[in-house]
Design an enzyme around this catalytic site. Sequence first.
Site, PDB file in Angstrom:
ATOM      1  N   HIS A 158      -4.549 -99.810 -17.994  1.00 11.06           N
ATOM      2  CA  HIS A 158      -5.090-100.621 -17.540  1.00 11.06           C
ATOM      3  C   HIS A 158      -6.445-100.490 -16.539  1.00 11.06           C
ATOM      4  O   HIS A 158      -6.855-100.949 -15.162  1.00 11.06           O
ATOM      5  CB  HIS A 158      -3.691-101.087 -16.443  1.00 11.06           C
ATOM      6  CG  HIS A 158      -3.525-102.155 -17.606  1.00 11.06           C
ATOM      7  ND1 HIS A 158      -3.349-103.923 -17.825  1.00 11.06           N
ATOM      8  CD2 HIS A 158      -1.579-102.065 -17.834  1.00 11.06           C
ATOM      9  CE1 HIS A 158      -2.488-103.901 -18.486  1.00 11.06           C
ATOM     10  NE2 HIS A 158      -0.996-102.924 -18.823  1.00 11.06           N
ATOM     11  N   SER A 280     -33.488 -89.606 -11.220  1.00  8.34           N
ATOM     12  CA  SER A 280     -34.160 -90.640 -10.996  1.00  8.34           C
ATOM     13  C   SER A 280     -35.257 -90.772 -10.173  1.00  8.34           C
ATOM     14  O   SER A 280     -35.630 -89.581 -10.320  1.00  8.34           O
ATOM     15  CB  SER A 280     -33.058 -91.390  -9.549  1.00  8.34           C
ATOM     16  OG  SER A 280     -33.851 -92.396  -9.105  1.00  8.34           O
ATOM     17  N   LYS A 286     -29.870 -88.134  -6.884  1.00  4.59           N
ATOM     18  CA  LYS A 286     -28.936 -88.363  -8.227  1.00  4.59           C
ATOM     19  C   LYS A 286     -29.392 -87.914  -8.975  1.00  4.59           C
ATOM     20  O   LYS A 286     -30.652 -87.585  -9.915  1.00  4.59           O
ATOM     21  CB  LYS A 286     -29.670 -90.305  -8.082  1.00  4.59           C
ATOM     22  CG  LYS A 286     -29.830 -91.210  -8.049  1.00  4.59           C
ATOM     23  CD  LYS A 286     -28.337 -91.744  -8.026  1.00  4.59           C
ATOM     24  CE  LYS A 286     -27.758 -92.622  -9.354  1.00  4.59           C
ATOM     25  NZ  LYS A 286     -28.467 -93.064  -9.894  1.00  4.59           N
ATOM     26  N   GLU A 293     -24.434 -92.523 -21.357  1.00  8.73           N
ATOM     27  CA  GLU A 293     -23.871 -93.883 -21.221  1.00  8.73           C
ATOM     28  C   GLU A 293     -24.908 -94.343 -22.450  1.00  8.73           C
ATOM     29  O   GLU A 293     -24.895 -95.233 -22.747  1.00  8.73           O
ATOM     30  CB  GLU A 293     -25.228 -94.698 -20.119  1.00  8.73           C
ATOM     31  CG  GLU A 293     -23.910 -94.742 -18.792  1.00  8.73           C
ATOM     32  CD  GLU A 293     -25.607 -94.554 -17.843  1.00  8.73           C
ATOM     33  OE1 GLU A 293     -24.603 -94.691 -16.768  1.00  8.73           O
ATOM     34  OE2 GLU A 293     -26.671 -94.838 -17.811  1.00  8.73           O
TER      35      GLU A 293
END
Length: 442
Positions: A158, A280, A286, A293
């Site tokens: 969970h 980025s 970043k 992804e």
Amino acid sequence: MTRPIWDKGGAAADEAMQRFCAADDVALDRELFAYDVRASMAHVGGLARIGVLTEGEAASLVEGLARIGEDFAAGRFVLDARFEDGHSAIEHLLAEQLGEVGRKVHTGRSRNDQVLVAARLWLKERLGALVTLCLSVAGACLTRARGTAGVPMPGYTHLQRAVPSSLGAFFAGHAEAFLDDAETARAAWSRVDQSPLGTAAGYGVNLPLDRSGVAAELGFGRVQISPIYAQNSRGKLELLGLGALHQASLDVRRMAWDLSLFATAEFGFVRLPDAYTTGSSIMPNKRNPDVVELLRTLPAVVEGAMAELSAILSLPSGYHRDLQATKGPVLRAFGRALDGLALVPALVAHVAFDEARMRGAIDPTMYATDRAVELAVGGTPFRDAYRQAAAEMTGTAGLAGRTPEQSLGARVSPGGMGALGLDQLAARLAALQVEAGGAPSG
């Protein structure tokens, strides 16, 4: 566009209609063209064996087909909008080269079984590649599992910290998933491994075609007997192949999710290789996990293709032009998913884990399950042991002083943290590599 091979003379077909019907067939057939050429060569040999072609005619056709294949591979011939599809291009080029002999290549076959066999050969190769890639990912995971069997990390249910686990167990879990995926892909390959060539438009032809000899020459394990089923199986076997691809893509997505989650600053367990991240455009601080992804998107591409095929296949028996629309989704899904899957072995090999950070995330309350089992082994009914461990957890009196290594070493149930069964997984990997025709490793 050259005149269609089905043209019988008379007024030309409406050009807008032809463009609509041809759609993107020419572009898609560029991927199938070499397989079409190969199948045509085998078909010519079969026609010669039953006396429909002379040995000289067959030799000329095979030579011409080989030349077409070489020109296509070298870029000297481009399959473009001059042709309705790859099949008509082959026949046109042969007729251009060989005259009357070139026009004999289509004897005893239809474009229906011509596209079926080319697609079937293509799909066999792609499923073979899927097997190989799944085994490669499993092997990479097993290598990491052996080197990290005793490295503690939290185990989650969970998304909540649950019990101490190990990095070796993490990799072993993913390894076994991809072993299953390899077996699924191999089973799909076996179903696809049947030759439809010689079934023509779905009802056979009045020739004693050497279907078995042609199938063997093309590397098929058997002949697809029923011409009607050969047509009805178009799209169905592709859907089966997509199902195997989908299983692997789901496991890629789960691994990618794990890595992207663990790479967040909030977890801080993972550092992805710089080669697998981007920056980025506005934030200099970043590094973005774009590869993992985008790996998460692979099931969506495959599911989209499966949905298209499932909708298209709502048809009665026999050939229907709707089936042309099954090619695009299948080519697209396998192309994207295999490209993504090919990145995973190196990603597994080079991803770095912060062992101190993972160890620090294991708090004393996570030993409560171990404590409950210990009490139960000592004779306390498990539900009472469960409540006692919960009470001890509150103050950590009975749980403090334990170490992750003690917890992992005591978890000796088969497959547990203290008995990962890596040798069993490695044996299964080696057996599957041999079955797939490769040399066993690890």
